[in-house]
Design a protein around this motif. Structure first.
Motif, PDB file in Angstrom:
ATOM      1  N   LEU A  62       0.806  -1.219   0.000  1.00 21.81           N
ATOM      2  CA  LEU A  62       0.000   0.000   0.000  1.00 21.81           C
ATOM      3  C   LEU A  62       0.840   1.271   0.000  1.00 21.81           C
ATOM      4  O   LEU A  62       0.420   2.294  -0.541  1.00 21.81           O
ATOM      5  CB  LEU A  62      -0.962   0.003   1.190  1.00 21.81           C
ATOM      6  N   ARG A 119       0.115   4.180  -2.652  1.00 20.16           N
ATOM      7  CA  ARG A 119      -0.143   5.584  -2.305  1.00 20.16           C
ATOM      8  C   ARG A 119       0.775   6.515  -3.083  1.00 20.16           C
ATOM      9  O   ARG A 119       0.378   7.624  -3.458  1.00 20.16           O
ATOM     10  CB  ARG A 119       0.022   5.794  -0.803  1.00 20.16           C
ATOM     11  N   ARG A 120       1.985   6.072  -3.350  1.00 24.34           N
ATOM     12  CA  ARG A 120       2.911   6.874  -4.151  1.00 24.34           C
ATOM     13  C   ARG A 120       2.374   7.057  -5.571  1.00 24.34           C
ATOM     14  O   ARG A 120       2.521   8.145  -6.160  1.00 24.34           O
ATOM     15  CB  ARG A 120       4.290   6.216  -4.182  1.00 24.34           C
ATOM     16  N   LYS A 136      -0.729   7.299  -6.445  1.00 27.41           N
ATOM     17  CA  LYS A 136      -1.739   8.351  -6.351  1.00 27.41           C
ATOM     18  C   LYS A 136      -1.082   9.722  -6.281  1.00 27.41           C
ATOM     19  O   LYS A 136      -1.511  10.670  -6.960  1.00 27.41           O
ATOM     20  CB  LYS A 136      -2.620   8.111  -5.125  1.00 27.41           C
ATOM     21  N   GLN A 179      -9.375  -0.325   0.571  1.00 26.42           N
ATOM     22  CA  GLN A 179      -8.104   0.403   0.667  1.00 26.42           C
ATOM     23  C   GLN A 179      -7.920   1.355  -0.516  1.00 26.42           C
ATOM     24  O   GLN A 179      -7.482   2.501  -0.352  1.00 26.42           O
ATOM     25  CB  GLN A 179      -6.929  -0.584   0.729  1.00 26.42           C
ATOM     26  N   ILE A 181      -7.505   5.481  -0.688  1.00 28.67           N
ATOM     27  CA  ILE A 181      -6.390   6.134  -1.373  1.00 28.67           C
ATOM     28  C   ILE A 181      -6.888   7.050  -2.479  1.00 28.67           C
ATOM     29  O   ILE A 181      -6.278   8.090  -2.771  1.00 28.67           O
ATOM     30  CB  ILE A 181      -5.415   5.074  -1.933  1.00 28.67           C
TER      31      ILE A 181
END
Length: 283
Positions: free
Chosen positions: A19, A23-24, A26, A51, A55
Motif C-alpha cells: 500500500l 499511495r505513491r 496516487k 483500501q 487512497i
C-alpha cells in the motif's frame, strides 16, 4: 483517458505491504491501478477495494487461466466446467474489488500448446463461455477485456484479425479486447493497422515496451500507437505494464527473470510522464 498501472510490477498478489507504493502512485498522478487476480478469495479483494477507495484510485483487474485442467476451451466437458468455475471466481473477485474491467488472457492456459492453432470447437466453446461471462459482467457494471498474447505464450488468440473475428463471434457489448503493445510488436506487421482492425472493440490499452521495461526506452514507436488509438475514438484506460525481476506465478510463461527497470520510482514517474505526453501529442 485514464492512466493506470498493472501492479504485477510489484507482486502477483497485492497485500498490505504494497500500500505504501500504491499511495505513491496516487501522489504522482495515476488515475488507477490494475490488480492481478491470480489467487486469494473474495474477502481479500473486498478489503483491497476499500483500501483503494481510501487512497482514491480507480481500478481494473487481470486474471489468467491457471491450468489445462481448468480450460474453458477444452473438449472435455468436466474441464470446461472447471474453467467456467474459474472465470466465475475471477469475476466474483473483480466485483468485490470494484473493478471497471476484468481483463487478461481468460481463454486458454498460458504456456500450454496443442500443436496447432485453435480449432473450430475450441473457438465455439470459448465464445459460449465468454458470452456468459460478459452477460454476468455487464449486469454488475463491468466489461471484459480479453487479452491477446504472442504465439510463444498461447495458441488461442494472437493477432487483431483473430481478435476482431472472436469479438464478432462472441457478439456481446461487454466483451472487448485488451490491446497489448508488447504482444502486438511480435505478431503484427503494423501496429497502426492492427489497432484500426480492432477499432472500437478496444477495452484497455496496455502500454508495454519491447523488453517489458520502461516505455520509451525501447524500439516500439508509441507515437504511432497513440495516433492510431486516438483515431478510433478510444478514451478509456491506458495502462502501463512492466514486469519486475521475478513473478513466480507467471515467470515460466513470460520468461521474466531479470530486472527490467532500475527502481520503482523511476518506473512510476518516467512512465506516467511518457504516457501523458504521448497521448497529448497524438493526433
Amino acid at each position: 483517458m485514464q492512466v493506470g498501472i498493472n501492479l504485477l510490477c510489484l507482486s502477483g498478489f497485492i497485500e498490505a505491504q504494497h500500500l505504501v507504493r500504491i499511495r505513491r502512485l496516487k501522489a504522482l498522478g495515476y488515475d488507477g491501478v490494475e490488480i492481478p487476480v491470480l489467487r486469494g478469495d473474495v474477502e481479500h479483494y473486498t478489503w483491497l477495494g476499500r483500501q483503494l477507495d481510501e487512497i482514491g484510485l480507480r481500478r481494473c483487474c487481470t486474471a489468467v487461466i491457471p491450468s489445462p485442467d481448468a480450460s474453458p476451451v477444452s473438449s472435455d466437458p468436466q474441464i470446461r466446467q472447471a474453467g467456467e468455475k474459474h472465470l466465475d471466481w475471477a469475476l466474483d473477485c473483480a466485483i468485490a474489488l470494484g473493478a471497471e474491467s476484468l481483463g487478461g488472457p481468460l481463454h486458454a492456459p498460458i504456456g500450454h500448446f496443442t500443436g496447432s492453432g485453435p480449432t473450430e470447437s475450441e473457438l465455439s466453446y470459448g465464445a459460449e463461455a465468454h458470452n456468459r461471462l460478459a452477460t454476468r459482467a455487464e449486469a454488475n457494471g463491468i466489461y471484459i477485456s480479453l487479452e491477446h498474447l504472442n504465439r510463444f505464450e498461447t495458441y488461442f488468440l494472437n493477432t487483431m484479425d483473430q481478435a476482431r473475428a472472436y469479438v464478432d463471434r462472441v457478439d456481446h457489448p461487454a466483451l472487448r479486447i485488451m490491446y497489448d503493445t508488447f504482444h502486438a510488436n511480435i505478431e503484427e506487421q503494423s501496429q497502426p493497422r492492427a489497432i484500426a482492425t480492432l477499432g472500437k472493440s478496444m477495452g484497455v490499452l496496455h502500454i508495454s515496451e519491447n523488453d517489458r521495461g520502461i516505455p520509451g526506452r525501447g524500439h516500439i514507436d508509441f507515437s504511432q500507437v497513440f495516433d492510431a488509438v486516438r483515431t478510433t475514438g478510444f478514451d478509456g484506460w491506458v495502462t502501463l505494464e512492466a514486469f519486475g525481476a521475478g513473478l513466480p506465478e507467471l515467470a515460466a510463461a513470460t520468461r521474466v527473470w531479470r530486472p527490467l527497470f532500475p527502481d520503482f520510482e523511476t518506473l512510476f514517474a518516467e512512465s506516467l510522464g511518457f504516457i501523458r505526453a504521448g497521448w497529448q501529442a497524438a493526433a
